[in-house]
Design an enzyme around this catalytic site. Structure first.
Site, mmCIF file in Angstrom:
data_model
loop_
_atom_site.group_PDB
_atom_site.id
_atom_site.type_symbol
_atom_site.label_atom_id
_atom_site.label_comp_id
_atom_site.label_asym_id
_atom_site.label_seq_id
_atom_site.Cartn_x
_atom_site.Cartn_y
_atom_site.Cartn_z
ATOM 1 N N ALA A 157 42.357 39.969 40.914
ATOM 2 C CA ALA A 157 42.202 38.872 39.948
ATOM 3 C C ALA A 157 41.269 37.791 40.515
ATOM 4 O O ALA A 157 40.208 38.111 41.056
ATOM 5 C CB ALA A 157 43.562 38.320 39.538
ATOM 6 N N CYS A 158 41.678 36.532 40.422
ATOM 7 C CA CYS A 158 40.789 35.425 40.817
ATOM 8 C C CYS A 158 40.389 35.481 42.282
ATOM 9 O O CYS A 158 39.416 34.851 42.680
ATOM 10 C CB CYS A 158 41.446 34.078 40.545
ATOM 11 S SG CYS A 158 41.530 33.712 38.801
ATOM 12 N N SER A 159 41.138 36.201 43.098
ATOM 13 C CA SER A 159 40.812 36.263 44.526
ATOM 14 C C SER A 159 39.966 37.476 44.889
ATOM 15 O O SER A 159 39.734 37.735 46.074
ATOM 16 C CB SER A 159 42.099 36.274 45.359
ATOM 17 O OG SER A 159 42.686 34.994 45.334
#
Ligand code: CO8
Length: 376
Positions: A157-159
């Site tokens: 995801a965002c990472s």
């Protein structure tokens, strides 16, 4: 033998179309009016809940977002659709996600003084893949014209980008690749519930790219040595998307709200900020970088107040915009690409010897920090 690794080039591809908060809210509120009119009887009978209007002032105050870039504006702003229109391409055409990845990758290669055949590996690291196989990375490898090497897709995801940087750094340090392209084609507009006022303003589309290579090989005039990477995951259901290949095995859920992005934003805010600040502080301490000699934080770009809170905890005082650059006002949340956009746009003004941290956080929960030092 373990090799030192540098970031020697970055790239950014930005869609041509933007949607301002006012444009977004106007389309959304038209949808709400129509919905409430169509369901007036059911709403009066208490069988359906009336929808509430959205509001530009709320969006900017709650998130710091002023506009977002999208691949298709007209579909998102059509009140009877509220979703981008992205026509399917044939199997013999390059896919949209590979195309935008290649656009960012070419710029990163140019900035690193490299050509595609200098690369050994491609990592496509992002929140949503347009298909499970063949891996997007293998298509990007072919579309770039690479004649050797390997690629794979990864999703945190965002990472995804910071996790991708660690994967690339590890490959180079251990000798399985000399040069790695890590690319983040984020088409967040396609997995956003534009009908949900709690989150309809959050995301935008973009692609970013990072070139990692052995320090001894690098020739670019802008090089950041990777001093350390640190990753952390802790399971949480507070940010979730249940779209996947198993959906067809239980038809009752097809088209349900849980097949798009959803979150408990307040809980995310409260739980993630302290974890991120603690990780940056301990990672700096373990890398023997004093907070006073930290020149910049390129943070994940989800919410302005989150970034202000995290940077204040790390520095012990409010950070300036120079110390913690903001791009979410312009781009909104672009998932894994956010901290890389900030790095791409705001690193070249710092002199050699400067220290910085690229840090992502998001669904999982997942947190990644990459500590870098400018050597050229
Ligand atoms: N207009 C007007 N009012 C609104 C709106 C709106 N659009 N939306 C909500 N409200 C109302 C609410 O109903 C509520 O009303 P009441 O007080 O009467 O209940 C009030 O405004 C306050 O609502 P919230 O408590 O929800 O507002 P917050 O101040 O908490 O702000 C945010 C909401 C902006 C969502 C904030 O909580 C936030 O940013 N949290 C952090 C979220 C975050 O960082 N998430 C990371 C997710 S991204 C990620 O990990 C990657 C996922 C992969 C990407 C997939 C692509 C799509």
């Amino acid at each position: 033998m373990s090799y030192s690794v540098v970031i020697s080039g970055t790239g950014l591809w930005t869609p041509e179309q933007t949607i301002t908060n006012d444009e977004l809210v106007a389309a959304f509120n038209q949808y709400v009016e129509r919905f409430n009119a169509e369901h007036a009887d059911a709403i009066a009978a208490g069988e359906v809940t009336a929808l509430d209007a959205s509001n530009s002032a709320f969006i900017e105050k709650a998130s710091g977002i002023k506009q977002r870039y999208v691949i298709d504006k007209s579909g998102v702003l059509d009140p009877s659709r509220l979703a981008p229109s992205i026509p399917e391409r044939g199997d013999d055409e390059v896919s949209i996600q590979a195309e935008i990845a290649v656009n960012a990758a070419r710029q990163a290669l140019e900035n690193a003084n490299l050509t595609p055949n200098d690369l050994d590996a491609v990592l496509v690291a992002c929140s949503n893949m347009q298909r499970p196989y063949p891996a997007m990375a293998v298509e990007v490898q072919a579309a770039l014209g690479m004649e050797h090497g390997w690629g794979y897709d990864m999703n945190v995801a965002c990472s995804s980008a910071t996790f991708g940087i660690q994967a690339g750094v590890d490959a180079i340090r251990n000798g399985s690749a000399r040069r790695v392209l890590m690319v983040n084609p984020e088409i967040c507009s396609a997995h956003l519930a534009w009908q949900d006022r709690d989150c309809h303003f959050i995301f935008g589309d973009v692609a970013t790219a990072v070139i990692l290579e052995r320090k001894e090989d690098a020739t670019s005039d802008n090089q950041w040595e990777v001093l350390g990477t640190r990753l952390q995951t802790k399971f949480s259901n507070n940010i979730r998307n249940n779209f996947g290949f198993l959906n067809r095995c239980d038809e009752s859920g097809i088209g349900a709200r849980d097949k798009l992005f959803r979150q408990e934003g307040r809980k995310v805010f409260k739980e993630v900020c302290p974890m991120v600040a603690e990780q940056i502080s301990s990672h700096l301490a373990d890398t023997e970088i004093a907070v006073e000699s930290l020149n910049r934080m390129w943070l994940h770009q989800a919410n302005l107040s989150m970034n202000e809170l995290i940077s204040k905890r790390v520095l012990g005082r409010q950070a300036t915009r120079e110390e913690a650059p903001v791009i979410l006002d312009d781009y909104a949340n672009t998932s894994s690409a956010g901290s890389i956009i900030a790095f791409h746009k705001y690193n070249s003004d710092l002199p050699a010897g400067s220290n910085g941290v690229i840090c992502s956080f998001g669904a999982g929960y997942s947190i990644g920090s990459v500590i870098v030092n400018r050597i050229k």
